[in-house]
Design an enzyme around this catalytic site. Structure first.
Site, PDB file in Angstrom:
ATOM      1  N   LYS A 202       0.839  -1.202   0.000  1.00  0.00           N
ATOM      2  CA  LYS A 202       0.000   0.000   0.000  1.00  0.00           C
ATOM      3  C   LYS A 202       0.881   1.261   0.000  1.00  0.00           C
ATOM      4  O   LYS A 202       2.097   1.176   0.259  1.00  0.00           O
ATOM      5  CB  LYS A 202      -0.903  -0.035   1.242  1.00  0.00           C
ATOM      6  CG  LYS A 202      -1.935  -1.185   1.213  1.00  0.00           C
ATOM      7  CD  LYS A 202      -2.766  -1.229   2.498  1.00  0.00           C
ATOM      8  CE  LYS A 202      -3.883  -2.246   2.431  1.00  0.00           C
ATOM      9  NZ  LYS A 202      -4.701  -2.296   3.671  1.00  0.00           N
TER      10      LYS A 202
ATOM     11  N   TYR B 136     -12.108  -4.065  -3.690  1.00  0.00           N
ATOM     12  CA  TYR B 136     -12.695  -4.468  -2.406  1.00  0.00           C
ATOM     13  C   TYR B 136     -14.100  -5.058  -2.566  1.00  0.00           C
ATOM     14  O   TYR B 136     -14.551  -5.797  -1.694  1.00  0.00           O
ATOM     15  CB  TYR B 136     -12.668  -3.309  -1.405  1.00  0.00           C
ATOM     16  CG  TYR B 136     -11.282  -3.128  -0.803  1.00  0.00           C
ATOM     17  CD1 TYR B 136     -10.765  -4.057   0.109  1.00  0.00           C
ATOM     18  CD2 TYR B 136     -10.464  -2.065  -1.174  1.00  0.00           C
ATOM     19  CE1 TYR B 136      -9.481  -3.921   0.632  1.00  0.00           C
ATOM     20  CE2 TYR B 136      -9.178  -1.926  -0.650  1.00  0.00           C
ATOM     21  CZ  TYR B 136      -8.700  -2.858   0.258  1.00  0.00           C
ATOM     22  OH  TYR B 136      -7.425  -2.730   0.768  1.00  0.00           O
TER      23      TYR B 136
ATOM     24  N   ASN C 119      -1.834  -0.198   7.261  1.00  0.00           N
ATOM     25  CA  ASN C 119      -1.172  -1.442   7.654  1.00  0.00           C
ATOM     26  C   ASN C 119      -0.275  -2.032   6.569  1.00  0.00           C
ATOM     27  O   ASN C 119      -0.049  -3.240   6.521  1.00  0.00           O
ATOM     28  CB  ASN C 119      -2.221  -2.453   8.137  1.00  0.00           C
ATOM     29  CG  ASN C 119      -3.326  -2.663   7.117  1.00  0.00           C
ATOM     30  OD1 ASN C 119      -3.195  -2.231   5.971  1.00  0.00           O
ATOM     31  ND2 ASN C 119      -4.386  -3.337   7.514  1.00  0.00           N
TER      32      ASN C 119
ATOM     33  N   HIS D  86      -1.872  -5.216   1.441  1.00  0.00           N
ATOM     34  CA  HIS D  86      -3.088  -6.014   1.241  1.00  0.00           C
ATOM     35  C   HIS D  86      -2.650  -7.419   0.854  1.00  0.00           C
ATOM     36  O   HIS D  86      -1.697  -7.579   0.088  1.00  0.00           O
ATOM     37  CB  HIS D  86      -3.931  -5.449   0.096  1.00  0.00           C
ATOM     38  CG  HIS D  86      -4.945  -6.445  -0.379  1.00  0.00           C
ATOM     39  ND1 HIS D  86      -6.121  -6.679   0.292  1.00  0.00           N
ATOM     40  CD2 HIS D  86      -4.925  -7.326  -1.419  1.00  0.00           C
ATOM     41  CE1 HIS D  86      -6.786  -7.642  -0.319  1.00  0.00           C
ATOM     42  NE2 HIS D  86      -6.086  -8.051  -1.363  1.00  0.00           N
TER      43      HIS D  86
ATOM     44  N   GLU E 166      -8.886 -11.331  -7.672  1.00  0.00           N
ATOM     45  CA  GLU E 166      -8.030 -10.143  -7.495  1.00  0.00           C
ATOM     46  C   GLU E 166      -6.862 -10.156  -8.483  1.00  0.00           C
ATOM     47  O   GLU E 166      -6.471  -9.117  -9.018  1.00  0.00           O
ATOM     48  CB  GLU E 166      -7.509 -10.089  -6.054  1.00  0.00           C
ATOM     49  CG  GLU E 166      -8.611  -9.749  -5.047  1.00  0.00           C
ATOM     50  CD  GLU E 166      -8.137  -9.803  -3.601  1.00  0.00           C
ATOM     51  OE1 GLU E 166      -6.936 -10.023  -3.359  1.00  0.00           O
ATOM     52  OE2 GLU E 166      -8.986  -9.636  -2.710  1.00  0.00           O
TER      53      GLU E 166
HETATM   54  P1  ADP Z   1      -7.325  -7.228   5.729  1.00  0.00           P
HETATM   55  O1  ADP Z   1      -6.556  -6.211   4.904  1.00  0.00           O
HETATM   56  O2  ADP Z   1      -6.578  -7.611   6.955  1.00  0.00           O
HETATM   57  O3  ADP Z   1      -7.813  -8.395   4.910  1.00  0.00           O
HETATM   58  P2  ADP Z   1     -10.070  -6.207   5.652  1.00  0.00           P
HETATM   59  O4  ADP Z   1     -10.233  -6.903   4.341  1.00  0.00           O
HETATM   60  O5  ADP Z   1     -11.065  -6.507   6.713  1.00  0.00           O
HETATM   61  O6  ADP Z   1      -8.614  -6.462   6.272  1.00  0.00           O
HETATM   62  O7  ADP Z   1     -10.084  -4.635   5.429  1.00  0.00           O
HETATM   63  C1  ADP Z   1      -9.378  -4.041   4.369  1.00  0.00           C
HETATM   64  C2  ADP Z   1      -8.593  -2.848   4.860  1.00  0.00           C
HETATM   65  O8  ADP Z   1      -9.492  -1.850   5.352  1.00  0.00           O
HETATM   66  C3  ADP Z   1      -7.671  -3.125   6.033  1.00  0.00           C
HETATM   67  O9  ADP Z   1      -6.426  -3.670   5.648  1.00  0.00           O
HETATM   68  C4  ADP Z   1      -7.548  -1.754   6.660  1.00  0.00           C
HETATM   69  O10 ADP Z   1      -6.640  -0.944   5.926  1.00  0.00           O
HETATM   70  C5  ADP Z   1      -8.948  -1.190   6.481  1.00  0.00           C
HETATM   71  N1  ADP Z   1      -9.861  -1.456   7.607  1.00  0.00           N
HETATM   72  C6  ADP Z   1     -10.560  -2.594   7.833  1.00  0.00           C
HETATM   73  N2  ADP Z   1     -11.343  -2.495   8.910  1.00  0.00           N
HETATM   74  C7  ADP Z   1     -11.150  -1.247   9.397  1.00  0.00           C
HETATM   75  C8  ADP Z   1     -11.680  -0.508  10.515  1.00  0.00           C
HETATM   76  N3  ADP Z   1     -12.565  -1.037  11.342  1.00  0.00           N
HETATM   77  N4  ADP Z   1     -11.235   0.748  10.720  1.00  0.00           N
HETATM   78  C9  ADP Z   1     -10.348   1.293   9.892  1.00  0.00           C
HETATM   79  N5  ADP Z   1      -9.823   0.663   8.824  1.00  0.00           N
HETATM   80  C10 ADP Z   1     -10.202  -0.584   8.568  1.00  0.00           C
HETATM   81 MG    MG Z   2      -9.241  -8.419   3.344  1.00  0.00          MG
END
Ligand code: ADP
Ligand code: MG
Length: 202
Positions: free
Chosen positions: A15, A55, A157, A160, A171
């Site tokens: 990211k 997404y 974070n 992805h 994807e």
């Molecule tokens: P992951 O990337 O761990 O698979 P998700 O698919 O649930 O997580 O969510 C996609 C991205 O959205 C996350 O990596 C994070 O950047 C953001 N995100 C998810 N949930 C939240 C939340 N509750 N608050 C803020 N950002 C979030």
């Molecule tokens: Mg995810």
């Protein structure tokens, strides 16, 4: 052989914060040294539309993210802004469109035995504050649900990675054309996958 576990592929995106933090090499190294093979890689400036489509590949993602978000509020003893999973999830998606287009990203395809699970394990859980030590998100950054909520933005974070094999397939097709994916063998695959190990001793 196409269905052999060693042929599993997954998508990783570094990211914009991963690039800005100058962690490209560190991140690639973590995946590379597992034995996974890099089948494709490119730097892209994504559009908001591209990010939204990405997404929305999993039709349940918005609700799942909303649910996770509401649970994180409850765990902290804070009242969530809404109990409607869809609207909470939609807010995360709106924030992600801005975050993921704030600078270039690097998309990669990694292949190898159960690549989706291996990559998720090394990536770590969504929230860097609570993701395991030794994972990329756990070791290389410090964001949390709490700070993201205070500032009304998505969690930063670094990476992805695909959440399931079905997501990974869709994807990969979303980010790469067939011509961008390279087919080659790696010397290391002999020790990882060769059944008889009969090509080593002289
Ligand atoms: P992951 O990337 O761990 O698979 P998700 O698919 O649930 O997580 O969510 C996609 C991205 O959205 C996350 O990596 C994070 O950047 C953001 N995100 C998810 N949930 C939240 C939340 N509750 N608050 C803020 N950002 C979030
Ligand atoms: Mg995810």
């Amino acid at each position: 052989m196409e269905n052999h576990p060693k042929k599993e592929q997954t998508l990783v995106i570094i990211k914009p914060d991963g690039i800005q933090r100058t962690l490209i090499g560190e991140i690639i190294k973590k995946y590379e040294r597992t034995g996974l093979k890099l089948r494709a890689m490119k730097m892209i400036q994504a559009t908001e539309e591209k990010v939204e489509q990405h997404y929305l590949i999993d039709p349940e993602w918005v609700e799942k993210v909303g649910e996770k978000s509401i649970a994180s509020y409850e765990k902290r003893g804070v009242e969530p802004p809404s109990r409607d999973k869809k609207s909470v999830g939609q807010k995360v998606l709106d924030g992600l469109k801005k975050y993921m287009t704030s600078g270039p990203v690097i998309a990669m395809i990694w292949e190898g035995n159960q690549a989706v699970g291996v990559v998720r394990k090394i990536t770590g859980g969504t929230e860097p504050l609570s993701s395991d030590v030794g994972t990329i998100r756990g070791d290389f950054t410090i964001d949390s649900y709490q700070m993201a909520d205070v500032d009304e933005r998505p969690i930063r974070n670094l990476i992805h990675s695909s959440g399931s094999l079905d997501d990974a397939k869709a994807e990969i097709a979303h980010w790469f054309t067939k011509e961008e994916i390279f087919d080659y063998s790696l010397i290391a695959e002999e020790i990882l996958y060769d059944v008889n190990l009969d090509g080593i001793a002289e």
